[in-house]
Design a protein around this motif. Structure first.
Motif, PDB file in Angstrom:
ATOM      1  N   UNK A  27       0.853  -1.196   0.000  1.00 44.22           N
ATOM      2  CA  UNK A  27       0.000   0.000   0.000  1.00 44.22           C
ATOM      3  C   UNK A  27       0.883   1.238   0.000  1.00 44.22           C
ATOM      4  N   UNK A  28       0.835   1.993  -1.089  1.00 48.03           N
ATOM      5  CA  UNK A  28       1.655   3.202  -1.209  1.00 48.03           C
ATOM      6  C   UNK A  28       0.791   4.375  -1.632  1.00 48.03           C
ATOM      7  N   UNK A  29       1.354   5.568  -1.519  1.00 46.30           N
ATOM      8  CA  UNK A  29       0.654   6.760  -1.979  1.00 46.30           C
ATOM      9  C   UNK A  29       0.812   6.886  -3.498  1.00 46.30           C
ATOM     10  N   UNK A  30       0.005   7.775  -4.070  1.00 44.09           N
ATOM     11  CA  UNK A  30       0.007   7.887  -5.530  1.00 44.09           C
ATOM     12  C   UNK A  30       1.367   8.317  -6.070  1.00 44.09           C
ATOM     13  N   UNK A  31       2.026   9.244  -5.390  1.00 39.03           N
ATOM     14  CA  UNK A  31       3.327   9.687  -5.867  1.00 39.03           C
ATOM     15  C   UNK A  31       4.329   8.555  -5.953  1.00 39.03           C
ATOM     16  N   UNK A  32       4.298   7.678  -4.962  1.00 37.25           N
ATOM     17  CA  UNK A  32       5.185   6.512  -4.967  1.00 37.25           C
ATOM     18  C   UNK A  32       4.877   5.581  -6.126  1.00 37.25           C
ATOM     19  N   UNK A  33       3.589   5.391  -6.402  1.00 34.32           N
ATOM     20  CA  UNK A  33       3.176   4.488  -7.478  1.00 34.32           C
ATOM     21  C   UNK A  33       3.621   4.980  -8.848  1.00 34.32           C
ATOM     22  N   UNK A  34       3.941   6.261  -8.958  1.00 31.09           N
ATOM     23  CA  UNK A  34       4.377   6.788 -10.253  1.00 31.09           C
ATOM     24  C   UNK A  34       5.594   6.043 -10.782  1.00 31.09           C
ATOM     25  N   UNK A  35       6.532   5.689  -9.893  1.00 30.08           N
ATOM     26  CA  UNK A  35       7.736   4.984 -10.348  1.00 30.08           C
ATOM     27  C   UNK A  35       7.373   3.647 -10.980  1.00 30.08           C
ATOM     28  N   UNK A  36       6.464   2.919 -10.343  1.00 35.89           N
ATOM     29  CA  UNK A  36       6.033   1.631 -10.890  1.00 35.89           C
ATOM     30  C   UNK A  36       5.211   1.826 -12.157  1.00 35.89           C
ATOM     31  N   UNK A  37       4.469   2.927 -12.227  1.00 40.45           N
ATOM     32  CA  UNK A  37       3.639   3.199 -13.402  1.00 40.45           C
ATOM     33  C   UNK A  37       4.478   3.319 -14.672  1.00 40.45           C
ATOM     34  N   UNK A  38       5.722   3.745 -14.533  1.00 38.43           N
ATOM     35  CA  UNK A  38       6.575   3.855 -15.715  1.00 38.43           C
ATOM     36  C   UNK A  38       6.779   2.501 -16.383  1.00 38.43           C
ATOM     37  N   UNK A  39       6.915   1.454 -15.565  1.00 35.34           N
ATOM     38  CA  UNK A  39       7.039   0.105 -16.123  1.00 35.34           C
ATOM     39  C   UNK A  39       5.707  -0.422 -16.618  1.00 35.34           C
ATOM     40  N   UNK A  40       4.665  -0.249 -15.812  1.00 32.10           N
ATOM     41  CA  UNK A  40       3.360  -0.804 -16.149  1.00 32.10           C
ATOM     42  C   UNK A  40       2.777  -0.192 -17.425  1.00 32.10           C
ATOM     43  N   UNK A  41       3.025   1.090 -17.625  1.00 32.96           N
ATOM     44  CA  UNK A  41       2.431   1.794 -18.774  1.00 32.96           C
ATOM     45  C   UNK A  41       3.313   1.751 -20.011  1.00 32.96           C
ATOM     46  N   UNK A  42       4.569   1.345 -19.852  1.00 37.03           N
ATOM     47  CA  UNK A  42       5.494   1.340 -20.971  1.00 37.03           C
ATOM     48  C   UNK A  42       6.191   2.672 -21.199  1.00 37.03           C
ATOM     49  N   UNK A  43       6.006   3.636 -20.287  1.00 35.33           N
ATOM     50  CA  UNK A  43       6.738   4.900 -20.419  1.00 35.33           C
ATOM     51  C   UNK A  43       8.235   4.657 -20.339  1.00 35.33           C
ATOM     52  N   UNK A  44       8.616   3.659 -19.540  1.00 43.63           N
ATOM     53  CA  UNK A  44      10.003   3.200 -19.554  1.00 43.63           C
ATOM     54  C   UNK A  44      10.002   1.735 -19.951  1.00 43.63           C
ATOM     55  N   UNK A  45      10.710   1.410 -21.011  1.00 43.60           N
ATOM     56  CA  UNK A  45      10.757   0.045 -21.515  1.00 43.60           C
ATOM     57  C   UNK A  45      12.184  -0.493 -21.385  1.00 43.60           C
ATOM     58  N   UNK A  46      12.415  -1.369 -20.415  1.00 46.85           N
ATOM     59  CA  UNK A  46      13.769  -1.915 -20.237  1.00 46.85           C
ATOM     60  C   UNK A  46      14.207  -2.740 -21.438  1.00 46.85           C
ATOM     61  N   UNK A  47      15.483  -2.734 -21.678  1.00 47.25           N
ATOM     62  CA  UNK A  47      16.040  -3.606 -22.717  1.00 47.25           C
ATOM     63  C   UNK A  47      16.004  -5.049 -22.240  1.00 47.25           C
TER      64      UNK A  47
END
Length: 302
Positions: free
Chosen positions: A262-282
């Protein structure tokens, strides 16, 4: 600028006063750094302890104690650290600060002053207190060095990590992580599309004011990125990726549904980068997500 030696000095100074937060595997080549389990519910407790202790050692702390301005988490960290060190604390927060954070400030013994609709207005009011030690929420060398101790821990626990994703508001966290982990590790800034202070600064070539709104504005809603963070991000050639409110909400829900985190919305932003594809790891890229704060109302997670 802050360097790794400053971070190591901070680690020695605050050792035993902050939690060494765990790292857990989140899949193949993925980890979560669970900094939301820190005292007072966020990484900022590290920086606040270092700020107060370093200032005290320099003779800058008076009987008036400390004063801070915060959308919530920095105030909670200031109140916690001040209570543990026996120092008076006064915290200025905007009237829009979440009730859960304001109530907790009082429980920690801080005097709370609510003023203005944004962090910038609370900040201006806090600076009127000239007798107390001002503890900037993010743009202070001692704060940045203390926050960077997270990066040292992460390197100890996952020395093979290639990349760390860091949610950014004013930049006090990412500046510390850069100091601790660059150039060995890629550091990626993640910002809400509606609160993009670092992103805008990197585009403009200097810190600029940005409009602030969205679900994560209470913790990532700095109108202007800190000078320290901007200079370190620029020197470290840091990339900033943007995520939408919808992606943040979904990432926060997914962290709860799949991991019971359970995290706040600001914290979830980091995970959102992976989930949404804003950051796509090689392929094969080893990525850690820094989960930095838990001061949220969990009633909408069920």
């Amino acid at each position: 600028m802050i360097d790794v030696e400053d971070v190591r000095a901070a680690a020695r100074r605050i050792g035993g006063r902050v939690r060494r937060t765990p790292v857990v595997a989140a899949g193949a080549d993925r980890w979560f750094k669970l900094e939301h389990l820190q005292h007072a519910g966020s990484f900022k407790t590290r920086g606040m302890f270092n700020r107060i202790l370093a200032a005290s050692a320099r003779g800058e702390l008076t009987d008036a104690g400390i004063v801070a301005a915060s959308g919530g988490n920095a105030g909670l960290a200031a109140a916690w650290a001040a209570r543990e060190l026996g120092v008076p604390a006064e915290v200025f927060v905007p009237v829009t600060a979440p009730a859960v954070k304001v109530a907790k400030l009082g429980k920690l013994g801080a005097r709370v002053v609510q003023t203005g609709n944004e962090y910038a207005e609370a900040y201006a009011a806090a600076q009127s207190r000239t007798d107390a030690l001002f503890c900037h929420a993010y743009d202070d060398p001692d704060m940045v060095a203390g926050n960077g101790t997270i990066g040292l821990e992460l390197l100890d626990d996952v020395p093979e990590v290639d990349t760390v994703l860091v949610a950014v508001g004013g930049g006090g966290l990412i500046a510390g992580v850069i100091a601790a982990m660059r150039p060995a590790v890629r550091v990626v800034a993640v910002e809400p599309s509606t609160s993009r202070a670092l992103h805008a600064a990197l585009e403009a070539g200097s810190p600029v004011d940005v409009p602030v709104s969205g679900v994560a504005a209470d913790s990532l809603g700095a109108r202007r990125v800190g000078d320290i963070a901007f200079e370190m991000a620029k020197a470290g050639q840091i990339t900033s990726v943007l995520v939408s409110d919808d992606a943040i909400v979904e990432a926060r829900r997914q962290l709860w549904d799949d991991y019971r985190i359970a995290v706040e919305h600001g914290t979830a932003a980091a995970h959102a980068a992976l989930m949404s594809g804003s950051y796509q790891p090689a392929a094969g890229e080893r990525v850690a997500v820094l989960l930095c704060g838990a001061n949220t109302n969990p009633s909408d997670l069920a």
